[in-house]
Design a protein around this motif. Structure first.
Motif, PDB file in Angstrom:
ATOM      1  N   ALA A 216      34.039   9.964  33.934  1.00 56.60           N
ATOM      2  CA  ALA A 216      35.058   9.264  34.559  1.00 56.60           C
ATOM      3  C   ALA A 216      36.372   9.432  33.676  1.00 56.60           C
ATOM      4  O   ALA A 216      37.529   9.217  34.072  1.00 56.60           O
ATOM      5  CB  ALA A 216      34.795   7.877  34.337  1.00 56.60           C
ATOM      6  N   SER A 217      36.490   9.978  32.239  1.00 57.24           N
ATOM      7  CA  SER A 217      37.450   9.932  31.236  1.00 57.24           C
ATOM      8  C   SER A 217      38.240  11.182  31.728  1.00 57.24           C
ATOM      9  O   SER A 217      39.375  11.174  31.424  1.00 57.24           O
ATOM     10  CB  SER A 217      37.136   9.941  29.894  1.00 57.24           C
ATOM     11  N   CYS A 218      37.504  12.254  32.222  1.00 55.06           N
ATOM     12  CA  CYS A 218      38.533  13.525  32.598  1.00 55.06           C
ATOM     13  C   CYS A 218      39.384  13.636  33.852  1.00 55.06           C
ATOM     14  O   CYS A 218      38.881  13.456  34.963  1.00 55.06           O
ATOM     15  CB  CYS A 218      37.579  14.472  32.562  1.00 55.06           C
TER      16      CYS A 218
ATOM     17  N   ALA B 293      36.890  17.820  35.001  1.00 53.21           N
ATOM     18  CA  ALA B 293      36.245  19.167  34.363  1.00 53.21           C
ATOM     19  C   ALA B 293      34.860  18.819  34.103  1.00 53.21           C
ATOM     20  O   ALA B 293      33.967  19.576  33.846  1.00 53.21           O
ATOM     21  CB  ALA B 293      36.815  19.572  33.195  1.00 53.21           C
ATOM     22  N   ILE B 294      34.471  17.416  33.697  1.00 53.74           N
ATOM     23  CA  ILE B 294      33.343  16.743  33.374  1.00 53.74           C
ATOM     24  C   ILE B 294      32.731  16.396  34.720  1.00 53.74           C
ATOM     25  O   ILE B 294      33.014  15.379  35.288  1.00 53.74           O
ATOM     26  CB  ILE B 294      33.171  15.807  32.220  1.00 53.74           C
ATOM     27  N   LEU B 295      31.744  17.045  35.111  1.00 52.86           N
ATOM     28  CA  LEU B 295      31.074  16.704  37.039  1.00 52.86           C
ATOM     29  C   LEU B 295      30.582  15.414  36.986  1.00 52.86           C
ATOM     30  O   LEU B 295      30.089  15.067  36.020  1.00 52.86           O
ATOM     31  CB  LEU B 295      30.351  17.951  37.240  1.00 52.86           C
TER      32      LEU B 295
ATOM     33  N   ARG C 182      38.241  24.231  34.879  1.00 56.33           N
ATOM     34  CA  ARG C 182      39.174  22.991  35.047  1.00 56.33           C
ATOM     35  C   ARG C 182      39.686  22.385  33.864  1.00 56.33           C
ATOM     36  O   ARG C 182      40.517  21.592  33.807  1.00 56.33           O
ATOM     37  CB  ARG C 182      38.344  21.915  36.045  1.00 56.33           C
ATOM     38  N   CYS C 183      38.980  22.669  32.924  1.00 54.19           N
ATOM     39  CA  CYS C 183      39.347  21.938  31.420  1.00 54.19           C
ATOM     40  C   CYS C 183      40.679  22.694  30.966  1.00 54.19           C
ATOM     41  O   CYS C 183      40.905  23.650  30.811  1.00 54.19           O
ATOM     42  CB  CYS C 183      38.185  22.249  30.476  1.00 54.19           C
ATOM     43  N   THR C 184      41.507  21.529  30.560  1.00 56.54           N
ATOM     44  CA  THR C 184      42.715  22.033  30.089  1.00 56.54           C
ATOM     45  C   THR C 184      42.834  21.888  28.479  1.00 56.54           C
ATOM     46  O   THR C 184      43.810  21.965  27.951  1.00 56.54           O
ATOM     47  CB  THR C 184      43.798  21.098  30.470  1.00 56.54           C
ATOM     48  N   GLY C 185      41.816  21.486  27.983  1.00 53.72           N
ATOM     49  CA  GLY C 185      41.566  20.829  26.443  1.00 53.72           C
ATOM     50  C   GLY C 185      42.581  19.915  26.287  1.00 53.72           C
ATOM     51  O   GLY C 185      42.811  19.684  24.985  1.00 53.72           O
ATOM     52  N   CYS C 186      42.908  19.077  27.054  1.00 54.86           N
ATOM     53  CA  CYS C 186      43.637  17.805  26.780  1.00 54.86           C
ATOM     54  C   CYS C 186      43.140  17.070  25.532  1.00 54.86           C
ATOM     55  O   CYS C 186      43.953  16.336  24.861  1.00 54.86           O
ATOM     56  CB  CYS C 186      44.221  17.112  27.976  1.00 54.86           C
ATOM     57  N   GLY C 187      41.804  16.965  25.463  1.00 58.46           N
ATOM     58  CA  GLY C 187      41.194  15.881  24.794  1.00 58.46           C
ATOM     59  C   GLY C 187      41.023  14.584  25.031  1.00 58.46           C
ATOM     60  O   GLY C 187      40.564  13.463  24.213  1.00 58.46           O
ATOM     61  N   LEU C 188      41.395  14.245  26.015  1.00 60.15           N
ATOM     62  CA  LEU C 188      41.161  12.709  26.546  1.00 60.15           C
ATOM     63  C   LEU C 188      40.018  12.252  26.724  1.00 60.15           C
ATOM     64  O   LEU C 188      39.668  11.012  26.595  1.00 60.15           O
ATOM     65  CB  LEU C 188      42.050  12.556  28.214  1.00 60.15           C
ATOM     66  N   CYS C 189      38.935  13.057  26.934  1.00 61.12           N
ATOM     67  CA  CYS C 189      37.683  12.636  26.875  1.00 61.12           C
ATOM     68  C   CYS C 189      36.994  12.387  25.581  1.00 61.12           C
ATOM     69  O   CYS C 189      36.118  11.716  25.506  1.00 61.12           O
ATOM     70  CB  CYS C 189      36.803  13.816  27.689  1.00 61.12           C
TER      71      CYS C 189
ATOM     72  N   PHE D  88      34.213  17.581  21.571  1.00 64.49           N
ATOM     73  CA  PHE D  88      35.200  18.299  20.581  1.00 64.49           C
ATOM     74  C   PHE D  88      36.029  19.115  21.452  1.00 64.49           C
ATOM     75  O   PHE D  88      35.474  19.569  22.589  1.00 64.49           O
ATOM     76  CB  PHE D  88      34.298  19.147  19.487  1.00 64.49           C
ATOM     77  N   VAL D  89      37.183  19.350  21.161  1.00 66.89           N
ATOM     78  CA  VAL D  89      37.816  20.624  21.956  1.00 66.89           C
ATOM     79  C   VAL D  89      38.241  21.623  20.754  1.00 66.89           C
ATOM     80  O   VAL D  89      38.805  21.309  19.695  1.00 66.89           O
ATOM     81  CB  VAL D  89      39.297  20.058  22.199  1.00 66.89           C
ATOM     82  N   ILE D  90      38.138  22.874  21.465  1.00 63.42           N
ATOM     83  CA  ILE D  90      38.319  23.971  20.281  1.00 63.42           C
ATOM     84  C   ILE D  90      39.450  24.907  20.929  1.00 63.42           C
ATOM     85  O   ILE D  90      39.381  25.264  22.151  1.00 63.42           O
ATOM     86  CB  ILE D  90      36.989  24.734  20.038  1.00 63.42           C
TER      87      ILE D  90
HETATM   88  S1  SF4 Z   1      39.538  18.091  27.300  1.00 59.14           S
HETATM   89 FE1  SF4 Z   1      40.642  17.291  29.077  1.00 59.14          FE
HETATM   90  S2  SF4 Z   1      40.358  18.583  30.838  1.00 59.14           S
HETATM   91 FE2  SF4 Z   1      38.878  19.199  29.129  1.00 59.14          FE
HETATM   92  S3  SF4 Z   1      36.830  17.863  29.768  1.00 59.14           S
HETATM   93 FE3  SF4 Z   1      38.036  16.703  28.339  1.00 59.14          FE
HETATM   94  S4  SF4 Z   1      39.565  15.445  29.435  1.00 59.14           S
HETATM   95 FE4  SF4 Z   1      38.796  16.797  30.806  1.00 59.14          FE
END
Ligand code: SF4
Ligand code: SF4
Length: 165
Positions: A45-47, A51-53, A68-75, A85-87
């Motif tokens: 729900a956080s994305c 991108a997280i199905l 679909r992932c933008t790497g925003c890091g909101l999740c 993590f976001v790389i």
């Molecule tokens: S980094 Fe952003 S776009 Fe990627 S899965 Fe997390 S919330 Fe979604």
């Protein structure tokens, strides 16, 4: 697949959640290191980009649509297991930007040099903090600049003892 009994994922497990190289080399992207079938799903729900199905069953493991992932890091901060993590391998020629969840005090400051730890807690490098993001959760998101070859290895930081916070 071999299964870790120590809470530390095996390389086989890590391989199953590593984004494809073609994606990693093209854009910032999420890596979700969630391996236990437990009733938990706030990440989906956080994305805001889907991108997280959506979970068919709350005990499922997350499934990612990397396109679909933008790497925003909101999740990242939504995960109570600190498993997201976001790389960003496109950060510079030699360095990647790694966003990780962090709940310890003291918090590091932007520009500070901290110790970088692998999944087993071993110190593997000293790295620079780029940014700290406070979120609505108790978890902060810390961005660190890491050598590219350690972007899939570093998963935690330790603030150095001479920190004057
Ligand atoms: S980094 Fe952003 S776009 Fe990627 S899965 Fe997390 S919330 Fe979604
Ligand atoms: S929120 Fe974290 S622990 Fe829960 S299912 Fe998502 S990735 Fe796994």
């Amino acid at each position: 697949m071999s299964v870790s009994h120590s809470g530390i994922p095996t390389q086989d497990e890590i391989n199953t959640v590593t984004p494809p190289p073609a994606i990693l080399n093209r854009k910032p992207v999420v890596m979700v290191e969630c391996f236990q079938h437990i009733p938990c799903d706030p990440c989906a729900a956080s994305c805001p980009f889907g991108a997280i199905l959506p979970f068919a069953d709350i005990n499922d493991l997350p499934k990612i649509d990397y396109e679909r992932c933008t790497g925003c890091g909101l999740c990242i901060a939504s995960c109570p297991g600190l498993a997201i993590f976001v790389i960003d391998m496109t950060f510079s020629q030699d360095s990647a930007l790694l966003k990780l969840p962090y709940e310890m005090l003291p918090l590091p400051r932007p520009g500070e040099i901290v110790k970088a730890l692998d999944r087993e807690g071993h110190e593997v490098a000293e790295v620079k903090v780029e940014k700290i993001l406070k979120t609505k959760h108790k978890t902060y998101v810390v961005s660190i600049i890491v050598p590219k070859e350690l972007a899939l290895v570093i998963r935690n930081i330790k603030v150095k003892e001479n920190h004057n916070g």
